[in-house]
Design a protein around this motif. Sequence first.
Motif, PDB file in Angstrom:
ATOM      1  N   GLU A  79       0.681  -0.696   0.164  1.00 41.96           N
ATOM      2  CA  GLU A  79      -0.158  -0.139  -0.091  1.00 41.96           C
ATOM      3  C   GLU A  79       0.539   1.577   0.054  1.00 41.96           C
ATOM      4  N   SER A  80       1.664   1.171   0.425  1.00 44.93           N
ATOM      5  CA  SER A  80       2.132   2.491   1.054  1.00 44.93           C
ATOM      6  C   SER A  80       3.406   2.868  -0.973  1.00 44.93           C
ATOM      7  N   SER A  81       3.896   0.951  -1.480  1.00 43.91           N
ATOM      8  CA  SER A  81       4.638   1.849  -2.697  1.00 43.91           C
ATOM      9  C   SER A  81       3.458   2.440  -3.669  1.00 43.91           C
ATOM     10  N   LEU A  82       2.262   1.810  -3.778  1.00 42.87           N
ATOM     11  CA  LEU A  82       1.388   2.171  -4.418  1.00 42.87           C
ATOM     12  C   LEU A  82       0.935   3.022  -4.000  1.00 42.87           C
ATOM     13  N   ARG A  83       0.918   4.458  -2.945  1.00 39.06           N
ATOM     14  CA  ARG A  83       0.967   4.992  -2.628  1.00 39.06           C
ATOM     15  C   ARG A  83       1.704   6.182  -3.102  1.00 39.06           C
ATOM     16  N   ARG A  84       2.688   6.055  -2.821  1.00 37.60           N
ATOM     17  CA  ARG A  84       3.945   6.159  -3.624  1.00 37.60           C
ATOM     18  C   ARG A  84       4.625   7.087  -4.481  1.00 37.60           C
TER      19      ARG A  84
ATOM     20  N   LYS B  92      -9.518  -0.715  -4.528  1.00 39.51           N
ATOM     21  CA  LYS B  92     -10.284  -1.080  -2.802  1.00 39.51           C
ATOM     22  C   LYS B  92      -8.822  -2.455  -2.823  1.00 39.51           C
TER      23      LYS B  92
ATOM     24  N   ASP C  77       4.038   3.500 -10.357  1.00 36.60           N
ATOM     25  CA  ASP C  77       3.002   4.137 -11.365  1.00 36.60           C
ATOM     26  C   ASP C  77       3.695   3.573 -13.124  1.00 36.60           C
TER      27      ASP C  77
ATOM     28  N   GLU D 146      -6.043   1.936 -12.169  1.00 38.07           N
ATOM     29  CA  GLU D 146      -6.595   2.460 -10.456  1.00 38.07           C
ATOM     30  C   GLU D 146      -6.794   0.604  -9.322  1.00 38.07           C
TER      31      GLU D 146
END
Length: 286
Positions: free
Chosen positions: A44-49, A68, A53, A65
Amino acid sequence: KGKRAFIAGVADDHGYGWAIAKSLAAAGAEILVGTWVPALNIFESSLRRGKFDESRILPDGSLMEITKVYPLDAVFDNPEDVPEDIKTNKRYAGSAKWTVQEVAESVKEDFGSIDILVHSLANGPEVTKPLLETSRKGYLAAISASSYSYVSLLKHFLPILNPGGASISLTYIASERIIPGYGGGMSSAKAALESDTRVLAFEAGRKRKVRVNTISAGPLRSRAAKAIGFIDMMIDYSTVNAPLEKELSAEEVGNAAAFLASPLASAITGTVLYVDNGLNAMGVGI
Ligand code: NAD
């Protein structure tokens, strides 16, 4: 109306689960994923950061995208199954409702129903040991994480799988041919998974008009495969010996999954589809 897919077994952008998510997203599906609890925070943190991408870019230039991310441990069916040491384990205590039954309930609460269920997970703690040296505990753990996890997922998601929907898992040819090095009962687990694919196709077909297929994929340098230890050798062997002399890309497996999940495959159920550059058809190495 767009379709909704739940893909169990995505924790980075290297494996088949990620590639299947991308192919389904490119075809217009909404993507939900189930991520192994101990891997959840990093994912999750890799996705957010934005670490993924570049890998999120779809053929039309947009980014995939993930609507959830659900924490999941497919080795446990409901809270009563979870032993004390796991319950109190720091990596697990930070998340909630990650047993199979609870995840299915959460998806139902959040979205009502899904159209596509993908099982892209496996675990064999003794995979590097030959079968003759595998303990009962290791063998049963491989079957629990890699085979029964699928029975359980389909059982719990079937009531919210829309009629006409599809379910797909990933298998490996070690189920039917000798692949030295794929040990710990993992070859047995894949044999069970393939047999279950047929029985579940009958039961889910009759019960909910849901199709059930499995993809026998060629070698890919995923996180799980690197842990087995012989993945580079298997990729080289395939490139030299398969009818198609190229390295297999995860995207090719993703696209086959998108086909199996689509109405183009409306009469296909209970099958093992090889997506392996044809290596399965060879009788000898050259
Ligand atoms: P991967 O590491 O990307 O995927 C395996 C996933 O399973 C990981 O995300 C891991 O976190 C998850 N997982 C493990 N135990 C779990 C549990 N108890 N609950 C929930 N999740 C759990 O590796 P991959 O190679 O892409 O594997 C995906 C599927 O493809 C597996 O079924 C594997 O056997 C199959 N497959 C892989 C290859 C290959 O060469 N990589 C070949 C044929 C089939």
